[in-house]
Design a protein around this motif. Structure first.
Motif, PDB file in Angstrom:
ATOM      1  N   GLY A  86       0.851  -1.181   0.000  1.00  0.00           N
ATOM      2  CA  GLY A  86       0.000   0.000   0.000  1.00  0.00           C
ATOM      3  C   GLY A  86       0.884   1.228   0.000  1.00  0.00           C
ATOM      4  N   GLU A  87       0.642   2.126   0.940  1.00  0.00           N
ATOM      5  CA  GLU A  87       1.474   3.334   1.049  1.00  0.00           C
ATOM      6  C   GLU A  87       2.670   3.124   1.970  1.00  0.00           C
ATOM      7  OE1 GLU A  87      -1.045   6.573   2.222  1.00  0.00           O
ATOM      8  OE2 GLU A  87      -1.678   6.909   0.154  1.00  0.00           O
ATOM      9  N   GLU A  88       2.743   1.976   2.614  1.00  0.00           N
ATOM     10  CA  GLU A  88       3.818   1.689   3.559  1.00  0.00           C
ATOM     11  C   GLU A  88       4.886   0.814   2.910  1.00  0.00           C
ATOM     12  OE1 GLU A  88       1.194   1.644   7.638  1.00  0.00           O
ATOM     13  OE2 GLU A  88       1.429  -0.232   6.555  1.00  0.00           O
ATOM     14  N   VAL A  89       6.041   0.771   3.560  1.00  0.00           N
ATOM     15  CA  VAL A  89       7.119  -0.111   3.134  1.00  0.00           C
ATOM     16  C   VAL A  89       7.498  -0.988   4.320  1.00  0.00           C
ATOM     17  CG1 VAL A  89       9.571  -0.208   2.516  1.00  0.00           C
ATOM     18  CG2 VAL A  89       8.061   1.348   1.319  1.00  0.00           C
ATOM     19  N   VAL A  90       7.568  -2.288   4.060  1.00  0.00           N
ATOM     20  CA  VAL A  90       8.029  -3.244   5.065  1.00  0.00           C
ATOM     21  C   VAL A  90       9.520  -3.434   4.832  1.00  0.00           C
ATOM     22  CG1 VAL A  90       7.817  -5.590   5.960  1.00  0.00           C
ATOM     23  CG2 VAL A  90       5.784  -4.388   5.090  1.00  0.00           C
ATOM     24  N   VAL A  91      10.313  -3.197   5.874  1.00  0.00           N
ATOM     25  CA  VAL A  91      11.768  -3.313   5.797  1.00  0.00           C
ATOM     26  C   VAL A  91      12.173  -4.545   6.607  1.00  0.00           C
ATOM     27  CG1 VAL A  91      13.971  -2.196   6.308  1.00  0.00           C
ATOM     28  CG2 VAL A  91      12.007  -0.813   5.602  1.00  0.00           C
ATOM     29  N   VAL A  92      12.850  -5.488   5.950  1.00  0.00           N
ATOM     30  CA  VAL A  92      13.253  -6.739   6.586  1.00  0.00           C
ATOM     31  C   VAL A  92      14.765  -6.747   6.760  1.00  0.00           C
ATOM     32  CG1 VAL A  92      13.220  -9.248   6.426  1.00  0.00           C
ATOM     33  CG2 VAL A  92      11.311  -7.920   5.479  1.00  0.00           C
ATOM     34  N   LEU A  93      15.192  -6.911   8.002  1.00  0.00           N
ATOM     35  CA  LEU A  93      16.619  -6.999   8.328  1.00  0.00           C
ATOM     36  C   LEU A  93      16.972  -8.489   8.365  1.00  0.00           C
ATOM     37  CD1 LEU A  93      16.539  -4.443  11.276  1.00  0.00           C
ATOM     38  CD2 LEU A  93      17.127  -3.985   8.900  1.00  0.00           C
ATOM     39  N   LEU A  94      17.451  -9.030   7.260  1.00  0.00           N
ATOM     40  CA  LEU A  94      17.677 -10.467   7.133  1.00  0.00           C
ATOM     41  C   LEU A  94      18.652 -11.002   8.170  1.00  0.00           C
ATOM     42  CD1 LEU A  94      17.869 -10.689   3.244  1.00  0.00           C
ATOM     43  CD2 LEU A  94      15.956 -11.342   4.716  1.00  0.00           C
ATOM     44  N   GLY A  95      19.732 -10.316   8.387  1.00  0.00           N
ATOM     45  CA  GLY A  95      20.756 -10.779   9.318  1.00  0.00           C
ATOM     46  C   GLY A  95      20.301 -10.806  10.766  1.00  0.00           C
ATOM     47  N   LYS A  96      19.277 -10.038  11.087  1.00  0.00           N
ATOM     48  CA  LYS A  96      18.792  -9.947  12.464  1.00  0.00           C
ATOM     49  C   LYS A  96      17.460 -10.653  12.650  1.00  0.00           C
ATOM     50  CE  LYS A  96      21.224  -5.657  13.271  1.00  0.00           C
ATOM     51  NZ  LYS A  96      21.179  -4.297  13.720  1.00  0.00           N
ATOM     52  N   GLY A  97      16.851 -11.096  11.550  1.00  0.00           N
ATOM     53  CA  GLY A  97      15.555 -11.758  11.651  1.00  0.00           C
ATOM     54  C   GLY A  97      14.465 -10.840  12.179  1.00  0.00           C
ATOM     55  N   ARG A  98      14.548  -9.579  11.837  1.00  0.00           N
ATOM     56  CA  ARG A  98      13.580  -8.588  12.314  1.00  0.00           C
ATOM     57  C   ARG A  98      13.036  -7.799  11.141  1.00  0.00           C
ATOM     58  NH1 ARG A  98      16.052  -4.992  16.685  1.00  0.00           N
ATOM     59  NH2 ARG A  98      13.878  -4.669  17.192  1.00  0.00           N
ATOM     60  N   PHE A  99      11.921  -7.120  11.389  1.00  0.00           N
ATOM     61  CA  PHE A  99      11.353  -6.250  10.375  1.00  0.00           C
ATOM     62  C   PHE A  99      10.643  -5.090  11.054  1.00  0.00           C
ATOM     63  CE2 PHE A  99       7.710  -8.763  11.465  1.00  0.00           C
ATOM     64  CZ  PHE A  99       6.627  -7.921  11.297  1.00  0.00           C
ATOM     65  N   PHE A 100      10.376  -4.055  10.283  1.00  0.00           N
ATOM     66  CA  PHE A 100       9.574  -2.927  10.758  1.00  0.00           C
ATOM     67  C   PHE A 100       8.894  -2.300   9.555  1.00  0.00           C
ATOM     68  CE2 PHE A 100      13.924  -1.497  10.199  1.00  0.00           C
ATOM     69  CZ  PHE A 100      13.800  -0.337   9.473  1.00  0.00           C
ATOM     70  N   VAL A 101       7.911  -1.462   9.827  1.00  0.00           N
ATOM     71  CA  VAL A 101       7.105  -0.859   8.773  1.00  0.00           C
ATOM     72  C   VAL A 101       7.274   0.655   8.815  1.00  0.00           C
ATOM     73  CG1 VAL A 101       4.749  -0.562   7.890  1.00  0.00           C
ATOM     74  CG2 VAL A 101       5.435  -2.740   8.937  1.00  0.00           C
ATOM     75  N   LEU A 102       7.462   1.248   7.643  1.00  0.00           N
ATOM     76  CA  LEU A 102       7.561   2.702   7.519  1.00  0.00           C
ATOM     77  C   LEU A 102       6.276   3.239   6.909  1.00  0.00           C
ATOM     78  CD1 LEU A 102      11.173   2.963   6.059  1.00  0.00           C
ATOM     79  CD2 LEU A 102      10.450   3.502   8.394  1.00  0.00           C
ATOM     80  N   ASN A 103       5.775   4.336   7.465  1.00  0.00           N
ATOM     81  CA  ASN A 103       4.576   4.966   6.902  1.00  0.00           C
ATOM     82  C   ASN A 103       4.918   5.612   5.560  1.00  0.00           C
ATOM     83  OD1 ASN A 103       5.795   7.470   7.395  1.00  0.00           O
ATOM     84  ND2 ASN A 103       4.604   7.870   9.221  1.00  0.00           N
TER      85      ASN A 103
END
Length: 93
Positions: free
Chosen positions: A20-37
């Motif tokens: 949608g209007e957001e971007v999901v950012v995946v940190l592969l090396g850390k096994g984490r993710f976050f979402v940017l508006n």
């Protein structure tokens, strides 16, 4: 310490996907993710290893009609968070 003349790019072990209007950012090396508006996503996409943070803030100012000082502060704040999380890297001069 970051400043407006720094050039940043996405870290090699980071993937991002538009949702949608957001971007999901995946940190592969850390096994984490976050979402940017929407605004954060726009800034993240401009961190291409070519534009300075000052240029990104100017583009944000033009697109969203925010005062230049606020755009600069917001871009620096987001860049610091992304750098701390390991999502971006600073291009060395």
């Amino acid at each position: 310490m970051l400043n407006l003349d720094d050039v940043l790019s996405v870290a090699p072990d980071v993937l991002s996907r538009q949702s949608g209007e957001e971007v999901v950012v995946v940190l592969l090396g850390k096994g984490r993710f976050f979402v940017l508006n929407r605004t954060g996503a726009a800034v993240f996409r401009m961190m291409d290893g070519q534009m300075t943070l000052r240029e990104i803030a100017a583009a944000l100012n033009q697109e969203y009609r925010v005062p230049p000082e606020r755009a600069e502060q917001d871009v620096l704040a987001l860049a610091r968070k992304l750098l701390e999380r390991g999502a971006i890297i600073k291009k060395e001069a």
